[in-house]
Design a protein around this motif. Sequence first.
Motif, mmCIF file in Angstrom:
data_model
loop_
_atom_site.group_PDB
_atom_site.id
_atom_site.type_symbol
_atom_site.label_atom_id
_atom_site.label_comp_id
_atom_site.label_asym_id
_atom_site.label_seq_id
_atom_site.Cartn_x
_atom_site.Cartn_y
_atom_site.Cartn_z
ATOM 1 N N HIS A 154 8.879 -19.715 -28.604
ATOM 2 C CA HIS A 154 8.295 -19.998 -29.900
ATOM 3 C C HIS A 154 9.057 -21.254 -30.676
ATOM 4 C CE1 HIS A 154 5.284 -18.188 -32.977
ATOM 5 N NE2 HIS A 154 6.015 -19.332 -33.601
ATOM 6 N N SER A 200 2.421 -20.709 -38.639
ATOM 7 C CA SER A 200 3.354 -19.777 -37.514
ATOM 8 C C SER A 200 3.066 -18.266 -37.857
ATOM 9 C CB SER A 200 4.779 -20.108 -37.217
ATOM 10 O OG SER A 200 5.511 -19.381 -36.343
ATOM 11 N N ASN A 201 2.213 -17.486 -36.917
ATOM 12 C CA ASN A 201 2.020 -16.297 -36.924
ATOM 13 C C ASN A 201 1.491 -15.851 -38.355
ATOM 14 O OD1 ASN A 201 3.103 -15.192 -34.533
ATOM 15 N ND2 ASN A 201 5.053 -15.487 -35.263
ATOM 16 N N ARG A 248 -3.188 -12.979 -35.348
ATOM 17 C CA ARG A 248 -2.013 -13.947 -35.654
ATOM 18 C C ARG A 248 -1.649 -14.802 -34.458
ATOM 19 N NH1 ARG A 248 1.084 -12.130 -40.220
ATOM 20 N NH2 ARG A 248 0.261 -10.038 -40.813
ATOM 21 N N GLU A 275 -0.792 -20.607 -28.367
ATOM 22 C CA GLU A 275 -0.704 -19.173 -27.875
ATOM 23 C C GLU A 275 0.341 -19.198 -26.777
ATOM 24 O OE1 GLU A 275 -0.640 -15.502 -29.080
ATOM 25 O OE2 GLU A 275 -1.858 -16.949 -30.017
ATOM 26 N N ASP A 330 -0.159 -17.950 -32.535
ATOM 27 C CA ASP A 330 1.394 -18.144 -32.601
ATOM 28 C C ASP A 330 1.595 -19.460 -33.510
ATOM 29 O OD1 ASP A 330 2.654 -16.059 -30.800
ATOM 30 O OD2 ASP A 330 2.002 -17.102 -29.346
ATOM 31 N N GLU A 365 -2.223 -14.985 -40.313
ATOM 32 C CA GLU A 365 -3.380 -14.185 -39.914
ATOM 33 C C GLU A 365 -4.672 -15.244 -39.806
ATOM 34 O OE1 GLU A 365 -4.561 -11.192 -42.798
ATOM 35 O OE2 GLU A 365 -2.627 -9.917 -41.998
#
Length: 200
Positions: free
Chosen positions: A71, A90-91, A98, A117, A100, A93
């Motif tokens: 990541h 990043s992450n 969520r 992702e 990546d 909603e």
Amino acid sequence: IPNREVACQWILWIFEVIGMEYAKTNEIYESLFKKDIATFCNKFPSLYMEVVSCFDIADLKRGKLYETWYHIFVLGALAMYHGVEYRVESNREAGVGRPDVRIIPIIQNKTVSITYEFKRSDAVDFHIMKQDTTDALNQIFDKGYRMSLPDHVKEIVEVGIAFCDKVAFVSARCLKRNKEGITTNEDWTVVSEWETGKVK
């Protein structure tokens, strides 16, 4: 990041820490904004293999941090785009999940959004890694990551990347909006698809 000068210094520091060559990396990631998914799918695995050390992977496995490393590897390079023209998330909603990483244009004349992702594969095997990237793209669809994009976003590039040790495999697709206003998955049409190893 408080201002552009500090942001630039931070980005260069990230590149130094993870051992990336700025010019080469920029060219590869920039290809997605041009919707040149063939270039990204074919060149990203080589970049990753060139940068990552087997010793790095071994240490990360012992610390159970290898998924985080994948990541950070991508997010660190994408930090260069966060600022005036794009927002890098990043992450955060989106839809019912969520993603990546998402890059969302914040000015009207930038119309391409990119969603990444990541998956960790259990083995360096073409079929396994290809399936994992398919699962990543399916997750983008199933969880509705295409929703909540600004109206000026007309195209999306969706990227699934599978990692295993020093090997990466990429599948990607480009989509075009076919409805104005609030959209669902069905309001985007796939116009091109590519994967690592595919020949033009």
